[in-house]
Design an enzyme around this catalytic site. Structure first.
Site, PDB file in Angstrom:
ATOM      1  N   CYS A 131      -8.679   4.761  35.957  1.00  0.00           N
ATOM      2  CA  CYS A 131      -8.077   3.436  36.174  1.00  0.00           C
ATOM      3  C   CYS A 131      -8.074   3.037  37.637  1.00  0.00           C
ATOM      4  CB  CYS A 131      -6.676   3.373  35.589  1.00  0.00           C
ATOM      5  SG  CYS A 131      -5.570   4.595  36.310  1.00  0.00           S
ATOM      6  N   GLY A 175       1.549   5.610  40.093  1.00  0.00           N
ATOM      7  CA  GLY A 175       2.593   4.584  40.068  1.00  0.00           C
ATOM      8  C   GLY A 175       2.099   3.272  40.662  1.00  0.00           C
ATOM      9  N   CYS A 176       2.608   2.170  40.133  1.00  0.00           N
ATOM     10  CA  CYS A 176       2.151   0.852  40.576  1.00  0.00           C
ATOM     11  C   CYS A 176       3.284  -0.020  41.104  1.00  0.00           C
ATOM     12  CB  CYS A 176       1.432   0.133  39.442  1.00  0.00           C
ATOM     13  SG  CYS A 176      -0.076   0.970  38.972  1.00  0.00           S
ATOM     14  N   GLY A 177       4.416   0.596  41.399  1.00  0.00           N
ATOM     15  CA  GLY A 177       5.496  -0.191  41.995  1.00  0.00           C
ATOM     16  C   GLY A 177       6.105  -1.190  41.034  1.00  0.00           C
ATOM     17  N   GLY A 215       3.980  -3.742  39.208  1.00  0.00           N
ATOM     18  CA  GLY A 215       3.296  -3.186  38.035  1.00  0.00           C
ATOM     19  C   GLY A 215       4.287  -2.680  37.003  1.00  0.00           C
TER      20      GLY A 215
END
Lengths: 477, 91
Positions: free
Chosen positions: A246, A418-420, A423
């Site tokens: 991803c 992780g995307c914060g 996200g």
């Protein structure tokens, strides 16, 4: 462990809870022996599991899946082996703080179809290192290989006397049961890797969750970049396991001044630039008609298969398909995240136009995830980074291998990125063992010098305004 | 081992997997449906999954009235607490 109960969810959680209880007695040495045994078992079976995964899911390349399994075991183990995760993990006499690591309790690990066995191996290692029992809930299209990965880990863990049921897996296909598992009060954490819907369900369950968001990684080749190097790195990354990672590049952004050179280099290194007609044909198959989300049929497929699905003819030796687009958005399906060896290409006038376009790409389904830049102009790299909403801003490296950490940089090795909050995640970190601990702090008296000198009673004096209070509070400090 | 209608098992040390396998038939042997079975944990340092399983088996077999664990150390008490089996402990 107990007699069969009518509700499988209750039984799974009960067993996991017993395992958590037994785990609470283990010291660091015992844990490290278990982790080592599991790591070695996973690494030994890297090829068999990779072949199983490729065969079952019918996506990606087994050779690259071997490398992912090796990453998930060897690289992850090396990052964990000296980490303290049991009892007192740090002491700072000056600050008067002693940190104690405690386990969380049973973890539900939801694992994807794209990186099935590697994600299972990774999550099991970080869970065991932190004395947390883990329940694997694999993607239904990767159930067999994921469960086999979990099974060999469990066998290895038991050989080092790990608690019974410290690793369990669920074979049911019902979404309702997964929801019940996620909402169970005995569950401590959900470690969710998968589609946006599933991650959202995890966060909505009421159980603390660490999830990941979707990516849509722009890669900006700035004009100072070493073009052959940049192209080589992108080819390494985007063709890896047919683009299933991803963090893989999704759209190239190139300044007009160097665009021709970049295109020539891509062609030289095996990429094929699609005609407008071919782009139109591909646009019809890359997204699902209703949801406009990525078509799972195309994920991790080879360029030949994709060309066949779209009914287009491409040169036989093509390794990557590139489609030049005008704009970003729902009317341009190739500008969305597509986990396959297919890239969008944008030509822009200058640096500012490039950054503006990367903002569009970043916000078009990939917010908080990863962005990539090839450049040797430090101020531009920093400006670019400041404008992006991404947990990882990768400079001069392949983004698939860069995002997952520890191969091309010193980020934590992880298959859960992780995307914060943008996200819908709680962190931008690469999820690691550290996130699976409750850190307790023993704190000793270290009185703030200002507190003892200034005194709280001054706040009761109505004649003192805020600026006076600030001045007096900080006097001679 | 027997005091009136109680059967008290004084256990000690590490009740690991192998030890538990040896103990299980002995415990089964002394179990009496009309007597209270007590595991005295004063000297127990560690219990394995296998021994916890024996406790659960006895608890199910004999019920709350006829099975209990006594004098666990703080480490062992915490094991039962985390497992949600504190009901077995009679202080």
């Amino acid at each position: 462990m107990t007699e069969k109960q009518s509700n499988p969810i209750e039984e799974i959680l009960e067993r996991a809870t017993y395992a958590a209880a037994i785990f609470s007695q283990y010291d660091q040495e015992r844990i490290d022996k278990i982790v080592r045994a599991v790591y070695l078992a996973g690494l030994n079976d890297r090829i068999r599991l990779a072949k199983m995964a490729a065969e079952e899911t019918q996506l990606g390349k087994w050779e690259d899946k071997v490398k992912k399994n090796a990453f998930a075991t060897q690289y992850v183990y090396e990052s964990l082996r000296h980490l303290k995760t049991v009892g007192i993990i740090s002491e700072d006499e000056r600050m008067g703080i002693i940190e104690i690591a405690q386990p969380l309790g049973p973890i539900l690990a939801i694992t994807p179809v794209t990186n099935p066995t590697s994600t299972v191996l990774f999550k099991i290692l970080i869970a065991l290192k932190t004395r947390n029992p883990i329940i694997i809930s694999p993607h239904r299209r990767a159930a067999r290989c994921s469960i086999e990965a979990a099974r060999i880990c469990y066998e290895a863990a038991l050989s080092e006397d790990a608690p019974e049921d410290c690793i369990q897996w669920v074979t049911h296909k019902s979404r309702e049961l997964t929801q019940q598992l996620m909402q169970h009060p005995k569950l401590a954490l959900i470690l969710a890797t998968g589609g946006t819907g599933l991650v959202h369900e995890a966060y909505s369950s009421g159980t603390p969750s660490l999830g990941v968001g979707a990516g849509n990684v722009p890669v900006y080749i700035e004009k100072t970049a070493d073009i052959p190097f940049a192209v080589e790195q992108i080819m390494i990354s985007k063709t890896f396991d047919n683009g299933t990672v991803c963090a893989s590049e999704q759209a190239l952004v190139v300044e007009k001044e160097i665009s021709r050179k970049v295109q020539q280099e891509f062609v030289k290194q095996g990429a094929y630039f699609l005609s407008m007609e071919q782009i139109r044909a591909l646009e019809k198959i890359v997204l699902m008609p209703g949801t406009r989300s990525m078509n799972p049929e195309i994920v991790g497929q080879s360029v030949e298969k994709i060309a066949q699905m779209a009914g287009i003819t491409i040169p036989a030796d093509s390794r990557l398909l590139i489609g030049q687009l005008e704009k970003v958005g729902p009317n341009y399906p190739l500008s969305s995240e597509i986990l396959a060896p297919l890239l969008a290409y944008f030509e822009v006038a200058d640096f500012d136009a490039a950054v503006r376009l990367c903002i569009d790409l970043n916000y078009h389904g990939g917010i908080g995830h990863t962005v990539s830049i090839f450049s040797y102009d430090e101020p531009k790299i920093q400006k670019f980074a400041l404008m992006m909403n991404a947990g990882r801003i990768l400079v001069n490296m392949p983004s698939s291998q860069g995002g997952i950490g520890s191969i091309y940089n010193t980020l934590e090795p992880s298959l859960t990125l992780g995307c914060g909050t943008s996200g819908k995640n709680i962190t931008t970190d690469n999820i690691s063992a550290y996130h699976l601990l409750n850190i307790q702090r023993i704190t000793r008296r270290r009185i703030n010098e200002r507190t003892s000198r200034f005194g709280f009673n001054n706040y009761l004096d109505e004649t003192l305004d805020a600026e006076t209070l600030e001045r007096e509070f900080n006097r001679n400090y | 081992m027997t005091i009136d209608d109680q059967i008290i098992c004084h256990l000690s040390g590490r009740l690991d997997t192998h030890g538990s396998l040896d103990l299980e038939p002995k415990i089964d042997e002394i179990t009496h449906p009309e007597k209270v079975l007590v595991f005295d944990f004063t000297e127990v340092e560690y219990i394995s999954s296998s021994f916890l399983r024996i406790c659960i088996k006895k608890y199910k077999q004999l019920g709350t009235e006829r099975f209990c664990v006594k004098n666990p150390t703080s480490d062992i008490k915490r094991v039962f607490k985390i497992a949600g089996l504190e009901k077995m402990i009679r202080e």
